[in-house]
Write a protein that holds these residues in place. Structure first.
Motif, PDB file in Angstrom:
ATOM      1  N   GLU A  30       0.839  -1.199   0.000  1.00 44.56           N
ATOM      2  CA  GLU A  30       0.000   0.000   0.000  1.00 44.56           C
ATOM      3  C   GLU A  30       0.870   1.244   0.000  1.00 44.56           C
ATOM      4  N   GLY A  33       2.407   1.755  -3.329  1.00 46.04           N
ATOM      5  CA  GLY A  33       1.406   2.264  -4.254  1.00 46.04           C
ATOM      6  C   GLY A  33       1.246   3.768  -4.140  1.00 46.04           C
ATOM      7  N   VAL A  34       1.252   4.283  -2.918  1.00 43.87           N
ATOM      8  CA  VAL A  34       1.132   5.720  -2.690  1.00 43.87           C
ATOM      9  C   VAL A  34       2.359   6.438  -3.236  1.00 43.87           C
ATOM     10  N   GLN A  35       3.542   5.867  -2.973  1.00 47.98           N
ATOM     11  CA  GLN A  35       4.780   6.478  -3.472  1.00 47.98           C
ATOM     12  C   GLN A  35       4.790   6.518  -4.996  1.00 47.98           C
ATOM     13  N   ASP A  36       4.393   5.420  -5.617  1.00 48.05           N
ATOM     14  CA  ASP A  36       4.354   5.370  -7.077  1.00 48.05           C
ATOM     15  C   ASP A  36       3.342   6.353  -7.633  1.00 48.05           C
ATOM     16  N   SER A  37       2.206   6.479  -6.980  1.00 49.20           N
ATOM     17  CA  SER A  37       1.176   7.418  -7.415  1.00 49.20           C
ATOM     18  C   SER A  37       1.695   8.856  -7.330  1.00 49.20           C
ATOM     19  N   ASN A  38       2.372   9.175  -6.233  1.00 51.39           N
ATOM     20  CA  ASN A  38       2.940  10.522  -6.073  1.00 51.39           C
ATOM     21  C   ASN A  38       4.009  10.794  -7.121  1.00 51.39           C
ATOM     22  N   ARG A  39       4.851   9.796  -7.392  1.00 53.77           N
ATOM     23  CA  ARG A  39       5.903   9.970  -8.399  1.00 53.77           C
ATOM     24  C   ARG A  39       5.286  10.200  -9.780  1.00 53.77           C
ATOM     25  N   LEU A  40       4.220   9.474 -10.093  1.00 52.83           N
ATOM     26  CA  LEU A  40       3.547   9.643 -11.380  1.00 52.83           C
ATOM     27  C   LEU A  40       2.971  11.054 -11.515  1.00 52.83           C
ATOM     28  N   LYS A  41       2.399  11.581 -10.439  1.00 52.35           N
ATOM     29  CA  LYS A  41       1.879  12.953 -10.461  1.00 52.35           C
ATOM     30  C   LYS A  41       3.007  13.954 -10.703  1.00 52.35           C
TER      31      LYS A  41
END
Length: 91
Positions: A30, A33-41
């Protein structure tokens, strides 16, 4: 002595460790997932800055971000000095 399996509420002793391990693994996934989501943003924001002609410039002080920093972190939006100040402020 005979080796008996101790069952407490339907859970064998080894199962408690498995359950705890699964819970830790779930939290780690989890978090990733948050880290990857932030990096994508951040990458999307960098692409927008490229389109606007503002890529490579610090959003705080407006100075050019050094090439070495952009090579290390292509989605960087602050120069090293501004990032350091931001991190000190947010401790």
């Amino acid at each position: 002595m005979k080796n008996y399996k101790k069952i407490v509420e339907g859970i064998e002793p080894g199962d408690e460790v498995d359950i705890a391990s699964d819970a830790i693994d779930g939290k780690l996934l989890e978090s990733l997932g948050v880290q990857d989501s932030n990096r994508l943003k951040m990458i999307d924001n960098a692409l927008d800055r490229i389109k606007q002609g503002k890529y490579g410039y610090c959003l705080v002080c407006k100075k050019e971000i050094p090439q070495a920093r952009l090579e290390a972190i292509p989605y960087a939006f602050m120069c090293v000095n501004c990032k350091a100040q931001d991190e000190r402020k947010n401790r």
